[in-house]
Design a protein around this motif. Structure first.
Motif, short mmCIF file in Angstrom:
data_model
loop_
_atom_site.label_atom_id
_atom_site.label_comp_id
_atom_site.label_asym_id
_atom_site.label_seq_id
_atom_site.Cartn_x
_atom_site.Cartn_y
_atom_site.Cartn_z
N TRP A 64 5.32 6.05 -2.11
CA TRP A 64 6.15 5.31 -1.33
C TRP A 64 5.04 4.19 -1.53
O TRP A 64 4.31 3.93 -0.31
CB TRP A 64 6.68 4.96 -0.96
N LEU A 65 5.94 2.72 -2.02
CA LEU A 65 4.57 1.72 -1.38
C LEU A 65 5.21 1.38 -0.25
O LEU A 65 6.36 1.08 0.12
CB LEU A 65 4.95 0.53 -2.85
N SER A 66 5.19 1.83 1.15
CA SER A 66 5.46 1.43 2.23
C SER A 66 5.47 0.22 3.84
O SER A 66 5.54 0.42 4.23
CB SER A 66 5.89 2.82 2.98
N ASP A 67 4.51 0.11 2.84
CA ASP A 67 2.96 -0.55 3.78
C ASP A 67 3.00 -2.10 3.30
O ASP A 67 2.12 -2.71 1.83
CB ASP A 67 2.19 -0.23 3.94
N TYR A 68 3.90 -3.74 3.62
CA TYR A 68 3.73 -4.58 2.63
C TYR A 68 2.95 -5.55 3.33
O TYR A 68 2.75 -6.07 4.43
CB TYR A 68 5.01 -5.09 2.67
N TYR A 69 2.34 -6.46 2.72
CA TYR A 69 1.49 -7.79 3.11
C TYR A 69 2.24 -9.06 2.35
O TYR A 69 2.57 -8.60 1.88
CB TYR A 69 0.47 -8.40 2.12
N LEU A 70 2.84 -9.63 3.70
CA LEU A 70 3.17 -10.87 4.05
C LEU A 70 2.78 -12.05 3.52
O LEU A 70 1.77 -11.91 4.48
CB LEU A 70 3.93 -10.73 5.36
N ALA A 71 3.21 -13.19 3.33
CA ALA A 71 2.57 -14.22 2.80
C ALA A 71 3.56 -15.22 2.71
O ALA A 71 4.55 -15.17 2.76
CB ALA A 71 2.21 -14.09 1.51
N GLU A 121 0.97 -1.45 -0.06
CA GLU A 121 0.12 0.12 -0.07
C GLU A 121 1.40 1.26 -0.04
O GLU A 121 1.69 1.34 0.55
CB GLU A 121 -0.97 -0.16 0.97
N TYR A 122 0.04 2.12 -0.84
CA TYR A 122 1.07 3.83 -0.71
C TYR A 122 1.39 3.89 0.56
O TYR A 122 0.20 4.26 2.14
CB TYR A 122 0.51 4.39 -1.47
N GLY A 123 2.37 4.82 0.90
CA GLY A 123 2.06 5.62 2.31
C GLY A 123 1.92 6.77 2.57
O GLY A 123 1.62 6.78 1.78
N THR A 124 2.06 7.51 3.89
CA THR A 124 1.15 8.27 4.25
C THR A 124 2.24 9.56 4.69
O THR A 124 2.94 9.50 4.66
CB THR A 124 -0.05 8.54 5.13
N GLY A 125 2.28 10.79 4.46
CA GLY A 125 3.48 11.68 4.57
C GLY A 125 4.21 11.44 4.62
O GLY A 125 3.89 11.72 3.19
N LYS A 144 10.21 0.92 -6.87
CA LYS A 144 10.96 0.75 -7.70
C LYS A 144 9.95 -1.01 -8.03
O LYS A 144 9.90 -0.60 -9.52
CB LYS A 144 12.01 1.07 -8.20
N ARG A 145 10.89 -1.65 -7.38
CA ARG A 145 10.81 -3.02 -7.91
C ARG A 145 9.58 -3.43 -7.42
O ARG A 145 9.21 -4.31 -8.41
CB ARG A 145 11.29 -3.89 -6.61
N LEU A 146 8.62 -3.25 -6.78
CA LEU A 146 7.16 -3.92 -6.36
C LEU A 146 6.64 -2.99 -7.81
O LEU A 146 5.59 -4.01 -7.90
CB LEU A 146 6.91 -3.59 -5.47
N LYS A 147 6.72 -1.99 -8.21
CA LYS A 147 5.95 -1.58 -9.52
C LYS A 147 6.04 -2.43 -10.49
O LYS A 147 5.07 -2.72 -11.57
CB LYS A 147 6.15 -0.35 -9.47
N GLN A 148 7.37 -3.27 -10.92
CA GLN A 148 7.81 -3.96 -12.26
C GLN A 148 6.82 -4.90 -12.02
O GLN A 148 7.06 -5.58 -12.96
CB GLN A 148 9.31 -3.89 -11.97
N ILE A 149 6.57 -5.35 -10.96
CA ILE A 149 6.60 -6.79 -10.60
C ILE A 149 4.29 -6.78 -10.30
O ILE A 149 4.17 -8.08 -9.83
CB ILE A 149 7.01 -7.80 -9.82
N ALA A 150 4.18 -5.58 -10.25
CA ALA A 150 2.54 -4.89 -10.30
C ALA A 150 1.94 -5.89 -10.95
O ALA A 150 2.24 -6.29 -12.70
CB ALA A 150 2.40 -3.53 -9.93
N VAL A 151 0.96 -6.51 -10.57
CA VAL A 151 -0.06 -7.50 -11.57
C VAL A 151 -1.47 -6.71 -11.70
O VAL A 151 -2.27 -6.60 -12.37
CB VAL A 151 -0.28 -8.74 -11.30
N GLU A 152 -1.79 -6.11 -10.48
CA GLU A 152 -3.38 -4.74 -9.89
C GLU A 152 -3.20 -3.77 -9.01
O GLU A 152 -2.94 -3.72 -8.49
CB GLU A 152 -4.69 -5.69 -10.26
N GLU A 153 -3.71 -2.92 -9.38
CA GLU A 153 -4.27 -2.23 -8.57
C GLU A 153 -5.65 -1.94 -7.98
O GLU A 153 -6.45 -2.08 -9.01
CB GLU A 153 -4.24 -0.40 -8.77
N ARG A 154 -5.75 -1.76 -6.78
CA ARG A 154 -6.90 -2.51 -6.08
C ARG A 154 -7.20 -1.71 -5.40
O ARG A 154 -6.67 -1.36 -4.23
CB ARG A 154 -7.43 -4.04 -5.59
N GLY A 155 -8.03 -0.29 -5.94
CA GLY A 155 -8.03 1.40 -4.66
C GLY A 155 -6.44 1.38 -4.67
O GLY A 155 -5.46 1.67 -5.59
N HIS A 156 -5.63 1.32 -2.75
CA HIS A 156 -4.68 2.62 -3.07
C HIS A 156 -3.61 0.58 -2.11
O HIS A 156 -2.73 1.02 -2.58
CB HIS A 156 -4.73 3.24 -1.92
#
Ligand code: AMP
Length: 560
Positions: free
Chosen positions: A445-452, A436-440, A481-493
């Protein structure tokens, strides 16, 4: 009030899941009771024969009950078992059996209806029957009670006797109902319940003395108080920060919390759930009698089981001791326990709860001779605290408690005045599956990560946590940058990414949680390293996460 009205109320409660409806049904019912009926009725609606802290126990097994039911209805053991299999509930099974027995109905037609107070009286007599012949006496009392009951009454009498009400009405909702019935603000009811330790007693007081009675409510020896609880802190440093830079760390012992009430030579001990466990701990009773100086005191501490070398034994052993009421002498030898005190909340007629922690601790030291207190370190140095944590773990304890130096004792509250700090569990290698994109400052930046974790069986990656902690700004920028390269879909934020990047994750606890499909969630997850040396296939599996969960659960199963 007739007991059957209470039974009908419970039947209606069972039939709904609407909390508001439950509360208003109970409130209306309470308004119709007279003062003496309030406490017994509330205790029974909550599935208890007596108030929560009452030391009296019915000591009636399902075997005894089923014998009485069989005798009264002429049913065979097989039919009774079948009814139980059909309904999955002892009370409902008993009701079914009584409905099918004609004889029963005829007798009840001629009897005076059971009243709530009569039921309480019989239950008291059952609990008080002791010594030789008490089993038969208990049976006869129950037989006379059930013999006069309608099937629906039988259902709830059985449920009360075996302590399995299952109407879905919990203590919290009962507090709301009491607040409504007596027009006393909920907050006042909750505060009073912390002191009385029981909503039934709080309500009875409300009925007798109004809200003024609640205000005058004070500690009473032998009436347990809900214990103060702790929130979790990530590590000693976080605890220090939360407590303003300096705090008192104590060993967190992995035992059972007890609240000890002493008046003269009389001692009673309550568990964390406020049940009376005095009988299981005669050795502790003796220690308190001999080594606690004030005539009257309420103390808190932890008992732990100890092995031959003096190190703590696993928690399960302690539980064996607690469950035991008979042959306790042998248990004392088999599983010796040690007491460590950590608080004093009442002394010689005076409540100490508003005193700051440090002062209570000083009073505690003065009040006892030759009873250990939990080992303590007051510090502002996180390194020193970290060291203390290591030491606690090495000695076989659970971790540390941090206690704010000037904090009062707040019964029943899980606040930040007390923080528990445990050693982090073994880190997991997990895969980032979304961000997820961060705030402030982290905006953009994609700063909040879902871990699996990977499911070994299906190959699917199942989310078990989310974190924005652990990476430096530069690392986050790079990661974006790395995550954007492997992005497959945007769902909201949220940006869903291919499962490619492995990170090492530290955390404090694994919890069961409905939040994620995996059914589990990490607490205080933080990234400790980016594991570019690992492929997603090398990441830890959900099966391993479950294993770790089970292991921590074993250690944590506690009496209270
Ligand atoms: P938890 O059950 O994980 O929420 O942790 C709180 C429990 O830790 C308390 O109810 C006590 O049973 C236990 N405990 C162990 N050592 C201490 C201590 N030094 N101070 C307070 N509670 C402690």
């Amino acid at each position: 009030m007739r007991f059957r009205d209470l039974a009908y109320l419970c039947e209606h409660l069972e039939a709904t899941t609407k909390r508001n409806l439950m509360v208003s049904m109970v409130a209306d019912f309470l308004k119709r009771l007279n003062k003496e009926e309030i406490e017994p009725a509330i205790s029974m609606i909550l599935g208890r024969p007596f108030p929560k802290w009452d030391p009296r126990k019915l000591d009636v097994s399902w075997a005894t009950l089923s014998k009485v039911i069989q005798r009264l209805t002429g049913t065979s053991w097989r039919d009774l078992s079948a009814a139980f299999r059909n309904t999955g509930d002892l009370g409902a099974a008993a009701k079914m059996i009584f409905e099918n027995s004609r004889m029963q109905r005829q007798t009840t037609l001629f009897e005076k209806p059971l009243s709530i107070l009569e039921v309480r009286n019989v239950l008291e007599a059952v609990a008080e029957a002791s010594g030789p012949g008490s089993r038969e006496r208990k049976e006869r009392l129950i037989e006379s009670l059930l013999g006069r009951a309608l099937p629906i009454e039988v259902k709830y009498l059985v449920k009360i006797m075996v302590g399995e009400m299952r109407t879905g009405l919990q203590e919290g909702l009962m507090e709301t109902a009491v607040s409504k019935a007596f027009s006393v603000p909920l907050k006042k009811i909750q505060v009073a319940s912390m002191l009385t330790g029981d909503i039934a007693e709080t309500a009875a007081l409300c009925a007798k003395e109004g809200s003024g009675g609640l205000l005058r409510l004070e500690f009473k020896i032998f009436r347990p108080v809900k214990p103060m609880l702790a929130q979790m802190a990530e590590d000693p440093e976080a605890a220090l920060k939360e407590h303003g830079g300096k705090t008192a760390f104590e060993y967190k012992l992995d035992g059972a919390r007890i609240q000890i009430h002493k008046s003269g030579g009389k001692v009673r001990i309550f568990s964390r759930r406020l049940t009376d466990v005095t009988k299981s701990l005669p050795d502790i009773v003796e220690i308190i009698r001999q080594r606690v100086k004030p005539d009257e005191a309420i103390l808190e501490g932890e008992v732990i089981a100890v092995g031959k070398n003096g190190n703590p034994l696993p928690f399960q052993h302690l539980m064996r001791r607690f469950r035991r009421v008979y042959s306790i002498e042998r248990m004392i030898e088999e599983i010796p326990v040690e007491l460590y005190l950590f608080d004093i909340i009442y002394m010689n007629g005076e409540s100490l709860i508003s005193l700051p922690y440090l002062e209570r601790r000083r009073k505690l030291e003065e009040a006892v001779s030759d009873i250990s207190l939990t080992k303590q370190l007051i510090t502002s140095d996180s390194k020193e605290a970290e060291h203390f944590l290591e030491e606690a773990i090495n000695e076989g304890h659970e971790g540390l408690m941090a206690k704010r130096l000037n904090s009062p004792y707040i019964p029943g509250i899980r606040g930040k005045h007390w923080l528990k700090v445990k050693k982090t569990l073994e880190p997991l290698d997990l895969v980032i599956v979304a961000a997820e994109y961060g705030t402030g400052r982290r905006h953009g930046w994609l700063s909040d990560y879902y871990l699996a974790a990977r499911d070994e069986d299906t190959g699917e990656f199942l989310t078990i946590g989310k974190t924005f902690k652990g990476l430096t700004d530069r690392e986050i920028e790079e990661m974006t940058k790395r995550l954007k390269q492997i992005a497959v879909e945007e769902r909201g934020h949220i940006v869903i990414v291919k499962p490619r990047i492995v990170v090492e994750v530290a955390y404090n606890e694994i919890q069961k949680s409905p939040k994620y499909k995996s059914g589990m969630a990490l607490r205080f997850a933080r990234i400790t390293r980016i594991r570019d040396d690992k492929d997603p296939e090398d990441a830890d599996t959900i099966q391993r996460v479950r294993q770790i969960y089970e292991r921590q659960f074993l250690r944590k199963s506690r009496l209270s």
